[in-house]
Motif scaffolding. Structure first.
Motif, mmCIF file in Angstrom:
data_model
loop_
_atom_site.group_PDB
_atom_site.id
_atom_site.type_symbol
_atom_site.label_atom_id
_atom_site.label_comp_id
_atom_site.label_asym_id
_atom_site.label_seq_id
_atom_site.Cartn_x
_atom_site.Cartn_y
_atom_site.Cartn_z
ATOM 1 N N LYS A 73 24.893 45.328 25.495
ATOM 2 C CA LYS A 73 23.484 44.902 25.484
ATOM 3 C C LYS A 73 23.264 43.701 24.565
ATOM 4 O O LYS A 73 22.494 42.785 24.893
ATOM 5 N N ILE A 74 23.940 43.698 23.427
ATOM 6 C CA ILE A 74 23.796 42.568 22.501
ATOM 7 C C ILE A 74 24.354 41.294 23.123
ATOM 8 O O ILE A 74 23.724 40.220 23.082
ATOM 9 N N ILE A 75 25.548 41.395 23.713
ATOM 10 C CA ILE A 75 26.177 40.223 24.335
ATOM 11 C C ILE A 75 25.326 39.690 25.483
ATOM 12 O O ILE A 75 25.070 38.482 25.585
ATOM 13 N N LEU A 76 24.854 40.592 26.346
ATOM 14 C CA LEU A 76 24.055 40.158 27.498
ATOM 15 C C LEU A 76 22.713 39.576 27.061
ATOM 16 O O LEU A 76 22.198 38.658 27.707
ATOM 17 N N SER A 77 22.136 40.101 25.978
ATOM 18 C CA SER A 77 20.874 39.548 25.469
ATOM 19 C C SER A 77 21.073 38.133 24.948
ATOM 20 O O SER A 77 20.250 37.238 25.207
ATOM 21 N N LEU A 78 22.157 37.908 24.223
ATOM 22 C CA LEU A 78 22.442 36.562 23.715
ATOM 23 C C LEU A 78 22.716 35.592 24.871
ATOM 24 O O LEU A 78 22.227 34.457 24.874
ATOM 25 N N GLU B 54 22.843 52.308 16.435
ATOM 26 C CA GLU B 54 23.656 51.714 17.497
ATOM 27 C C GLU B 54 23.744 50.201 17.332
ATOM 28 O O GLU B 54 24.807 49.605 17.581
ATOM 29 N N LEU B 55 22.643 49.571 16.926
ATOM 30 C CA LEU B 55 22.675 48.128 16.683
ATOM 31 C C LEU B 55 23.657 47.787 15.578
ATOM 32 O O LEU B 55 24.437 46.826 15.682
ATOM 33 N N THR B 56 23.627 48.571 14.494
ATOM 34 C CA THR B 56 24.539 48.329 13.379
ATOM 35 C C THR B 56 25.988 48.462 13.821
ATOM 36 O O THR B 56 26.827 47.592 13.537
ATOM 37 N N ASP B 57 26.295 49.562 14.517
ATOM 38 C CA ASP B 57 27.666 49.789 14.973
ATOM 39 C C ASP B 57 28.112 48.712 15.954
ATOM 40 O O ASP B 57 29.250 48.232 15.889
ATOM 41 N N GLY B 58 27.214 48.329 16.863
ATOM 42 C CA GLY B 58 27.564 47.306 17.834
ATOM 43 C C GLY B 58 27.820 45.954 17.191
ATOM 44 O O GLY B 58 28.808 45.274 17.515
ATOM 45 N N LEU B 59 26.963 45.553 16.264
ATOM 46 C CA LEU B 59 27.146 44.272 15.581
ATOM 47 C C LEU B 59 28.419 44.278 14.741
ATOM 48 O O LEU B 59 29.153 43.290 14.695
ATOM 49 N N GLU B 60 28.675 45.401 14.068
ATOM 50 C CA GLU B 60 29.876 45.487 13.237
ATOM 51 C C GLU B 60 31.138 45.385 14.086
ATOM 52 O O GLU B 60 32.112 44.737 13.695
ATOM 53 N N LYS B 61 31.131 46.037 15.248
ATOM 54 C CA LYS B 61 32.284 45.948 16.141
ATOM 55 C C LYS B 61 32.476 44.524 16.663
ATOM 56 O O LYS B 61 33.604 44.034 16.766
ATOM 57 N N LEU C 88 28.362 44.816 32.908
ATOM 58 C CA LEU C 88 28.699 43.525 32.307
ATOM 59 C C LEU C 88 29.096 42.515 33.381
ATOM 60 O O LEU C 88 28.599 41.373 33.389
ATOM 61 N N ILE C 89 29.959 42.910 34.297
ATOM 62 C CA ILE C 89 30.439 41.993 35.336
ATOM 63 C C ILE C 89 29.306 41.582 36.270
ATOM 64 O O ILE C 89 29.134 40.389 36.585
ATOM 65 N N LEU C 90 28.500 42.552 36.718
ATOM 66 C CA LEU C 90 27.405 42.233 37.638
ATOM 67 C C LEU C 90 26.372 41.315 36.976
ATOM 68 O O LEU C 90 25.863 40.375 37.613
ATOM 69 N N THR C 91 26.066 41.582 35.711
ATOM 70 C CA THR C 91 25.087 40.744 35.018
ATOM 71 C C THR C 91 25.626 39.342 34.791
ATOM 72 O O THR C 91 24.888 38.355 34.924
ATOM 73 N N LEU C 92 26.903 39.223 34.458
ATOM 74 C CA LEU C 92 27.501 37.902 34.283
ATOM 75 C C LEU C 92 27.501 37.120 35.600
ATOM 76 O O LEU C 92 27.294 35.901 35.604
ATOM 77 N N ILE C 93 27.718 37.817 36.705
ATOM 78 C CA ILE C 93 27.641 37.164 38.015
ATOM 79 C C ILE C 93 26.224 36.644 38.266
ATOM 80 O O ILE C 93 26.027 35.513 38.745
ATOM 81 N N PHE C 94 25.222 37.469 37.925
ATOM 82 C CA PHE C 94 23.826 37.047 38.094
ATOM 83 C C PHE C 94 23.527 35.823 37.229
ATOM 84 O O PHE C 94 22.908 34.858 37.702
ATOM 85 N N TYR C 95 23.973 35.849 35.971
ATOM 86 C CA TYR C 95 23.756 34.699 35.080
ATOM 87 C C TYR C 95 24.430 33.449 35.644
ATOM 88 O O TYR C 95 23.860 32.350 35.593
#
Length: 264
Positions: free
Chosen positions: A24-29, A133-140, A248-255
């Motif tokens: 979600k973080i990657i797709l939002s950016l 979840e935001l903290t864990d996701g950003l840290e990863k 992730l793949i479907l959204t990247l295709i849309f972008y």
């Protein structure tokens, strides 16, 4: 102040909530990058449908999103005025020797829609992702940078705490404002200088309470033996599932399609 949507979290069990926070973080950016490749109004239609589907699946109240636009209403108006008065083109009429052009009106509407879409996308991220979840996701996501000494864990913690306390600070400022008004404070009358001076009885206790809250938070973290730079175990480890990769793949295709439309 009550309308601020950034930092709010709605604890529903929906397909959007169950997506890995890193995805979600990657797709939002990437969404914020993709939106700047849009150069015509027609392309905004599939983006609108895309956001509408996300809002529907995540069960995000539309009223909350609309209320979340109120704090940036002034920014939208200023952006529109600047674009209307500074864009050259076919003149429609003049206001105090300032020309209003057809291209300026088009560009102002175009920019407002772009800003609204960005705000809706970022709000959807915080509405469907808890602070933990935001903290864990950003840290990863930042973890590869640890090899060069980058404080990934500390930065992720700071960002998540900041997002978490945005609505808290706004609610606290509203309580202080009402308390000061009951004591005779006036925040609305007078010119802009007097109104700025009248904000002092609001800002001083707000800053004091903020520092007090930060001190209490640090004491609580120390009491729980929190140490920066140490490996921390988690109850729920983040694991990318098959559904996350598909989204992730479907959204990247849309972008990619949206970006490709610009060059067709």
């Amino acid at each position: 102040m009550k309308s601020v949507s950034i930092g709010q979290y709605i604890p529903f069990d929906t397909p959007i909530h169950r997506i890995d926070p890193r995805i979600k973080i990657i797709l939002s950016l990437l969404f914020m990058i993709m939106i700047f490749f849009v150069k015509n109004m027609i392309t905004y239609l599939p983006i609108f449908i895309f956001l509408a589907v996300i809002i529907k699946l995540a069960k995000i109240p539309v009223k909350s999103l609309i209320n979340g636009m109120k704090p940036i209403f002034v920014l939208l108006i200023i952006t529109a005025i600047i674009n209307i008065l500074t864009t050259p083109g076919q003149q429609l009429f003049t206001i105090y020797k300032l020309s209003v052009t057809k291209e300026g009106l088009y560009k102002s509407v175009f920019m407002i829609i772009r800003l609204v879409f960005i705000i809706v996308a970022t709000s959807a991220l915080t509405y469907t992702t808890s602070p933990i979840e935001l903290t864990d996701g950003l840290e990863k996501l930042f973890s590869p940078l640890k090899k060069i000494g980058f404080p990934a864990g500390e930065l992720a913690m700071m960002i998540s705490i900041a997002l978490r306390f945005i609505p808290t600070l706004f609610n606290e400022s509203e309580k202080i404002r009402l308390a000061q008004m009951s004591r005779g404070a006036d925040f609305e009358s007078g010119n802009i200088i007097n109104r700025a001076k009248n904000m002092i009885p609001l800002l001083v206790p707000l800053f004091i309470n903020s520092f007090k809250r930060a001190d209490e938070l640090s004491t609580a973290m120390e009491a729980r033996l929190y140490r920066t730079g140490r490996y921390r175990t988690r109850l729920n480890e983040l694991k990318l599932r098959k559904n996350d990769w598909v989204i992730l793949i479907l959204t990247l295709i849309f972008y990619s399609i949206i970006i490709g439309i610009r060059y067709i």
